[in-house]
Scaffold this active site. Structure first.
Site, short mmCIF file in Angstrom:
data_model
loop_
_atom_site.label_atom_id
_atom_site.label_comp_id
_atom_site.label_asym_id
_atom_site.label_seq_id
_atom_site.Cartn_x
_atom_site.Cartn_y
_atom_site.Cartn_z
N GLY A 148 19.57 -4.16 3.60
CA GLY A 148 19.27 -3.37 2.40
C GLY A 148 18.06 -2.47 2.49
N LYS A 194 13.54 1.75 -0.61
CA LYS A 194 12.22 1.83 0.01
C LYS A 194 11.97 3.22 0.61
CE LYS A 194 11.45 -2.43 -0.97
NZ LYS A 194 10.52 -2.74 -2.06
N HIS A 237 5.12 0.43 -5.86
CA HIS A 237 5.90 -0.79 -5.60
C HIS A 237 5.59 -1.78 -6.73
CE1 HIS A 237 6.87 -4.18 -2.48
NE2 HIS A 237 7.93 -3.85 -3.17
N SER A 257 6.13 -7.84 -1.15
CA SER A 257 7.52 -8.30 -1.13
C SER A 257 7.57 -9.82 -1.16
CB SER A 257 8.20 -7.81 0.16
OG SER A 257 8.00 -6.43 0.29
N ALA A 258 8.53 -10.35 -1.93
CA ALA A 258 8.78 -11.79 -2.01
C ALA A 258 7.57 -12.57 -2.54
CB ALA A 258 9.22 -12.34 -0.64
N LYS A 295 7.80 -10.69 -7.94
CA LYS A 295 7.92 -9.57 -8.89
C LYS A 295 9.13 -9.74 -9.80
CE LYS A 295 7.68 -5.68 -6.52
NZ LYS A 295 7.48 -6.19 -5.14
N ASP A 340 11.02 -3.76 -9.08
CA ASP A 340 10.53 -3.43 -7.73
C ASP A 340 9.78 -2.10 -7.62
OD1 ASP A 340 10.33 -4.25 -4.99
OD2 ASP A 340 11.88 -2.82 -4.45
N ASN A 345 15.25 -14.79 3.54
CA ASN A 345 15.30 -13.45 2.90
C ASN A 345 16.72 -13.14 2.43
OD1 ASN A 345 14.00 -11.05 2.02
ND2 ASN A 345 14.75 -9.95 3.82
N ARG A 388 19.69 -12.39 -0.08
CA ARG A 388 19.52 -11.52 -1.25
C ARG A 388 20.71 -11.57 -2.19
NH1 ARG A 388 14.66 -8.17 -1.54
NH2 ARG A 388 13.52 -8.82 0.30
N ARG A 405 -0.27 -13.43 -2.61
CA ARG A 405 -0.08 -14.88 -2.46
C ARG A 405 -1.31 -15.41 -1.75
NH1 ARG A 405 4.81 -18.02 -2.06
NH2 ARG A 405 6.04 -16.20 -2.66
N GLU A 422 4.88 -19.81 -17.70
CA GLU A 422 3.50 -20.07 -18.10
C GLU A 422 2.59 -18.87 -17.80
OE1 GLU A 422 3.21 -22.43 -19.96
OE2 GLU A 422 3.99 -24.35 -19.24
C1 OXD Z 1 10.91 -5.61 -0.39
C2 OXD Z 1 12.10 -5.59 -1.27
O1 OXD Z 1 11.02 -5.91 0.81
O2 OXD Z 1 11.93 -5.31 -2.46
O3 OXD Z 1 9.83 -5.32 -0.91
O4 OXD Z 1 13.21 -5.81 -0.78
MN MN Z 2 9.95 -4.66 -2.91
#
Ligand code: OXD
Ligand code: MN
Length: 596
Positions: free
Chosen positions: A213, A221, A241, A263-264, A267, A288, A377, A379, A410, A506
């Protein structure tokens, strides 16, 4: 050939047909019938599996080649004319050299395949913030995903008209078929032949060799971030982003929030959050990408350029994100998940059991197999309109006015739950120095901590120093109407490794504090890194956190922060002389506050 009014478009399609030599050319109209025909042909060829109609009506599972599961940052290029315009944050190749190499690869690359021409709009068709792209691809998987992720079809061509501008996006899986050759279920090229290339001066995208993707759905992207970020800098707007959400307080006041996390890092979960505090409502606008322009009233208005969600499946459950689970129930495409015996899909941390099935590599799988059943990953691709909390204004062409920006990453240590910046420049510094522990969304990121400014490191189509300056310039233009800036970290752990904050719904408590800061109703403590709430400033009613944990969650450990300064300095040094003086000044201020 189909009669096309836009001469530039028909010439480009003819040129690509000549180069790639497909068996046939098909112009996509975006209809349900077209979607169904493509899925039927992929079912017949074995490229996809129809899921259990009772569990996931009209939904399909694909398994990728094991080498083609994520974005490939090492093979992603910004081919600007001058290397300095791409900056040290990007892989640069001279555009002429790259075109020579890639033209050779494209030569005859669609033999034995259909070449699909996909007219698509990023953003509501005809919105002043939207852009039109045309993707040429030899992957029917890409076409069906583009149907969900963008607005595809004849209406786009009508809007384009005879002279309208479009962004050409060329994609091939890079696997020509010889006569009589059996196709694989996920054709792609070996890693050294994969290229995800951007030519910013020409607003042009060339992608070769991958069906994943992020590398192949070129509206996402490649267009909406890498090319759009350059256009936004040129034209004075922002392509970020970021998720977008609307939060409504019990008095009915609306706040629009845009948040950038790597990413991941959650979001999608935050965008669809179900507040745990009474009377607060969250509605999703995007998960995203945000495109933002200054409106007539001087405020910053955001649209979600996408029409669907391409979310990370593992970890998504009725506990973590019930709205996503509802969204993906029907009309969805799954990639690299487990296929259970009853033809349902499954992934790790879904909150339910799968006793037996086929894993993402196509092998028999049980929980005792010792390997993950779904790729980390894996999706889901689902239409945004199916989200139960989709905001009625999610596709309003005018966008929504942004009140709050959030950055984050993170971090299992050091960074407190939430910090407010002292002013715009300090907030830009916070975004510029955002860091995160790596995730599975990119194949080739292995370091312990990576600086990922504004969560844009893999997506900024130009020099990071110029991008930071663009943020400062936008702040100058917005003046008093600029959104307030916060930094969050949902992922802090105790020294024993226990999560200190439950997250998910929360998180509404943290957003509530932000909204109340805007209204002048909440306090915080000034610290060397910004304004951090004291435990009593947060609404923690009904939570079972112990005082020690809350203290740890909000702690600003000066020594630990000071220890990170040399890394930040080294990161800025790597970016070179384009780092704005105002960012250096913020660094010095922070350093002074930490060592005072
Ligand atoms: C990413 C996505 O990799 O949104 O940021 O797929
Ligand atoms: Mn993304």
């Amino acid at each position: 050939m189909k009669q096309i009014k836009n001469v530039k478009l028909s010439q480009w399609v003819a040129e690509i047909e000549k180069l790639c030599k497909p068996e046939s050319v098909y112009w996509c109209n975006g209809s349900d019938q077209e979607y169904q025909q493509l899925m039927d042909s992929m079912l017949a060829s074995g490229a996809t599996v129809l899921l259990n109609e009772k569990k996931h009506p009209n939904s399909y599972l694909f398994r990728s080649d094991p080498s083609d599961v994520a974005r490939v940052e090492d093979r992603t290029y910004i081919a600007s004319v001058n290397q300095d315009d791409a900056g040290p944050n990007n892989n640069w190749i001279d555009p002429r050299e790259l075109k020579t190499v890639m033209t050779k690869l494209y030569e005859g690359c669609m033999r034995g395949r259909t070449m699909y021409v996909i007219p698509f709009s990023m953003g509501p068709i005809g919105s002043p913030i939207s852009k039109i792209g045309i993707e040429i691809t030899d992957s029917p998987y890409v076409v069906v995903n583009m149907h969900i992720m963008t607005r595809v079809g004849q209406a786009v061509l009508e809007t384009l008209g005879e002279k309208g501008e479009f962004i050409p996006c060329l994609h091939s899986v890079g696997a020509p078929l010889q006569k009589g050759e059996q196709d694989s279920s996920w054709p792609c090229a070996p890693i050294e032949q994969k290229y995800i290339s951007h030519f910013p001066e020409e607003n042009l995208i060339w992608s070769y060799g991958s069906g994943y993707g992020g590398n192949a759905l070129l509206g996402k992207k490649c267009l909406a971030l890498r090319i759009a970020s350059v256009m936004a800098k040129r034209e004075g707007w922002m392509a970020e982003h970021m998720l977008i959400l609307r939060l409504t307080n019990p008095q009915g006041r609306r706040f629009h929030i845009a948040a950038a996390f790597p990413s991941a890092c959650g979001k999608t979960n935050l965008a669809m959050m179900k507040p745990t505090i009474a009377g607060w409502k969250c509605e999703t606008i995007g998960d995203d990408i945000a495109w933002m322009k200054i409106g007539q009233d001087g405020r910053l208005y955001a649209i979600n350029p996408e029409a669907g969600f391409f979310g990370v499946a593992p970890g998504t459950s009725y506990a973590s994100n019930p709205q996503a689970m509802e969204t993906l129930k029907t009309n969805s495409i799954f990639t690299n998940c487990v296929l259970c015996d009853d033809r349902d899909v499954w992934w790790e941390d879904m909150g339910v059991e799968c006793r037996h099935g086929i894993d993402w590599k196509g092998r028999e799988w049980t929980p005792a197999s010792g390997e993950k059943g779904a790729h980390p990953n894996a999706r889901f691709t689902s239409p945004a309109r199916q989200c139960p909390v989709i905001c009625p204004d999610w596709d309003n062409p005018a966008g929504v006015p942004i009140d709050i920006f959030i950055f984050g990453g993170r971090r299992t240590s050091v960074v407190p739950l939430v910090t407010e910046s002292y002013d715009w420049d300090h907030g830009v510094y916070m975004g510029a120095t955002a860091a995160s522990e790596p995730t599975a969304a990119a194949l080739d990121v292995k370091s312990r901590l990576r600086y990922d400014p504004f969560a844009m490191l893999p997506f900024c189509g130009y020099h990071m120093g110029d991008y930071w300056q663009h943020w400062l310039d936008m702040g100058d233009k917005l003046g008093k109407k600029a959104p307030r800036i916060f930094y969050v970290n949902w992922f802090r752990k105790s020294p024993e490794g226990k999560w200190l904050w439950p997250g998910f719904g929360e998180n509404s408590r943290v957003l509530k504090w932000m909204c109340e800061r805007l209204e002048g109703r909440a306090n915080g403590a000034e610290t060397p890194i910004g304004l951090v709430p004291k435990p009593e400033n947060l609404d923690l009613d009904g939570m079972s956190l112990n005082d020690e944990d809350v203290k740890m969650l909000l702690e600003v450990d000066r020594k630990a922060w000071a220890q990170e300064l040399p890394d930040i300095e080294a990161f800025m040094k790597k970016l070179g002389s384009k780092v704005p003086k105002r960012i250096h000044l913020q660094f010095e201020k922070q350093q002074k506050r930490l060592t005072a």
